[in-house]
Scaffold this motif. Structure first.
Motif, PDB file in Angstrom:
ATOM      1  N   GLU A  94       1.008  -1.163  -0.020  1.00 11.39           N
ATOM      2  CA  GLU A  94       0.127  -0.186   0.077  1.00 11.39           C
ATOM      3  C   GLU A  94       0.936   1.125   0.000  1.00 11.39           C
ATOM      4  OE1 GLU A  94      -3.598   2.099   2.466  1.00 11.39           O
ATOM      5  OE2 GLU A  94      -2.696   0.075   3.490  1.00 11.39           O
ATOM      6  N   TRP A  95       0.269   2.461  -0.667  1.00 12.69           N
ATOM      7  CA  TRP A  95       1.084   3.619  -0.590  1.00 12.69           C
ATOM      8  C   TRP A  95       0.036   4.760  -0.871  1.00 12.69           C
ATOM      9  CZ3 TRP A  95       1.257   0.536  -4.996  1.00 12.69           C
ATOM     10  CH2 TRP A  95       1.007   0.930  -6.056  1.00 12.69           C
ATOM     11  N   GLN A  96       0.360   5.774  -0.547  1.00 14.25           N
ATOM     12  CA  GLN A  96      -0.404   6.969  -0.549  1.00 14.25           C
ATOM     13  C   GLN A  96      -0.137   7.820  -2.043  1.00 14.25           C
ATOM     14  OE1 GLN A  96      -2.963   7.993   1.430  1.00 14.25           O
ATOM     15  NE2 GLN A  96      -2.342   6.075   2.799  1.00 14.25           N
ATOM     16  N   TYR A  97      -1.137   7.540  -2.782  1.00 14.65           N
ATOM     17  CA  TYR A  97      -0.829   8.051  -4.250  1.00 14.65           C
ATOM     18  C   TYR A  97      -0.601   9.719  -4.405  1.00 14.65           C
ATOM     19  CZ  TYR A  97      -5.594   9.354  -4.776  1.00 14.65           C
ATOM     20  OH  TYR A  97      -6.724   9.943  -4.560  1.00 14.65           O
ATOM     21  N   ASP A  98      -1.059  10.285  -3.548  1.00 17.22           N
ATOM     22  CA  ASP A  98      -0.943  11.911  -3.685  1.00 17.22           C
ATOM     23  C   ASP A  98       0.478  12.095  -3.321  1.00 17.22           C
ATOM     24  OD1 ASP A  98      -1.172  11.010  -0.885  1.00 17.22           O
ATOM     25  OD2 ASP A  98      -2.646  12.604  -0.536  1.00 17.22           O
TER      26      ASP A  98
END
Length: 406
Positions: A94-98
């Motif tokens: 998982e990662w924060q695309y922003d």
């Protein structure tokens, strides 16, 4: 489910952020994400394990689209298709695309990750329709997606009773090779209506067969001594019968019509018998030529086999009746010829007197006997024709109802 559908729709999509318009900035963000996920390392042991970071069982979602019907082998009871299989499962990437210029999907090599060990139960032969893609797609919210194009040859038990007006149902059953239902479950990603619609949109070649529907259903079975989750795709296909109607049904029926019309040929000559024998030989040659076309099955005789066999038998009985009638007609003609010859040889004088009246009576009796043989032959011929027509009408009516009631 709605989140999964949104995730599939977003594969390959990259948001356009104002601060990431320059390619150098975007490339830096992509490299940073690659390192954040640990994809730059050659040894990532955790990625090869079944993802147990969430409560078991691990959920795997599958969509199976039929893109071509390559071959339906009735004798081998097998179905060859080309399918597009989309597989999705939850991972721990998982990662924060922003934080990475809006990058919400990353391709990665399959050999770095755990992939579902899904196999096809009915498979006789499985190949990749194109070269196997070494990549899968990682989505920003813990989802991995793999798309494979497969050329499948699967076992399919076929009911050929109504051939060529038949509809076949073949199953493709997906299950894990080693994981039990407590460890891994397989669920359909889309509903049946969408799978059928998309399959027809993707369809490239179907030839003799028409795809009617694809229905997915869940089940479970005991395999390898433990319970496993099954996802069953039921593929319904329908044969296009025009080729068989033109090449088999109509020619055989035409032979039957010719046999009926042959009853109007004069039975006193040899032309009628010769014509009927020619018809029987013609239909025999036609059936020999079509031997490889007609399906073979051990369960029941197909209706088309009954159709050809009964018509062949009817023409055979018609020939036997013609032989009998010809024999009776010949018998009557022979009687008449013998009596006429005896009467002529006994007339030594030009005119007979009243003393010769007994010979006239014998001539009349002989003539009546010969006419009796001919009359019996004609009665048999007419009676057989009526029964023949009634048998044909009843047989074709019953066969037609059984044949097209599907």
């Amino acid at each position: 489910m709605y989140l999964l559908m949104f995730a599939f729709a977003s594969i390959g999509w990259v948001s356009a952020f104002t601060n990431c318009e320059e390619s150098t900035v975007y490339g830096t963000a992509y490299k940073a994400l690659f390192e954040h996920l640990g994809l730059n390392k050659t040894d990532v042991p955790k990625t090869h394990q079944l993802p147990y970071f969430m409560d078991p069982p691990t959920e795997v979602y599958v969509d199976l689209y039929v893109t071509s019907i390559i071959e339906v082998n009735e004798k081998a009871q097998s179905l060859s298709t080309q399918v597009k299989m989309m597989t999705a499962w939850i991972n721990n990437m998982e990662w924060q695309y922003d934080q990475f210029c809006g990058i919400d999907a990353v391709p990665a090599t399959k050999d770095m990750f755990w992939t579902p060990d899904i196999i096809i139960k009915e498979s006789i032969k499985t190949e990749f329709g194109t070269k196997e893609s070494p990549y899968l797609q990682l989505l920003w919210w813990d989802l991995s997606v793999s798309v494979d194009i497969l050329a499948l040859t699967t076992a399919c038990k076929m009911d050929l009773y109504r051939f060529p007006f038949d509809t076949q149902i073949c199953n493709i059953t997906l299950h894990s090779a080693v994981h039990s239902i407590d460890e891994l479950t397989i669920d359909p990603f889309s509903d049946n209506k969408n799978i059928t619609h998309e399959s027809k949109e993707f369809f490239q070649a179907q030839g003799e067969w028409e795809l009617l529907s694809i229905d997915a259903s869940k089940s479970n079975a005991t395999l390898l001594d433990y319970l496993q989750d099954l996802l069953i795709y039921k593929i319904t296909i329908k044969r296009r019968p025009l080729l068989y109607v033109i090449n088999i049904i109509i020619p055989v029926f035409f032979f039957l019509v010719l046999d009926v019309m042959s009853f109007f040929i004069d039975a006193s000559g040899a032309d009628k018998l010769s014509f009927k024998v020619t018809l029987l030989l013609s239909i025999s040659v036609l059936l020999l030529i079509l031997n490889d076309t007609l399906p073979s099955t051990a369960n029941a005789i197909p209706l088309i086999g009954i159709y050809c066999s009964v018509i062949f038998s009817l023409i055979g009985f018609s020939i036997l009746e013609t032989i009998l009638v010809s024999f009776l007609m010949a018998k009557g003609a022979e009687k008449r010829s013998v009596e006429n010859t005896a009467a002529v040889s006994g007339r030594d004088d030009i005119v007979r007197d009243l003393h010769n009246s007994p010979d006239s009576v014998r001539d009349q009796n002989g003539m009546q006997r010969s006419l009796c043989w001919i009359r019996v032959a004609r009665i048999i011929d007419v009676t057989f024709l009526v029964l023949y027509l009634m048998t044909i009408i009843v047989f074709l009516t019953m066969l037609g109802k059984s044949w097209v009631s599907y």
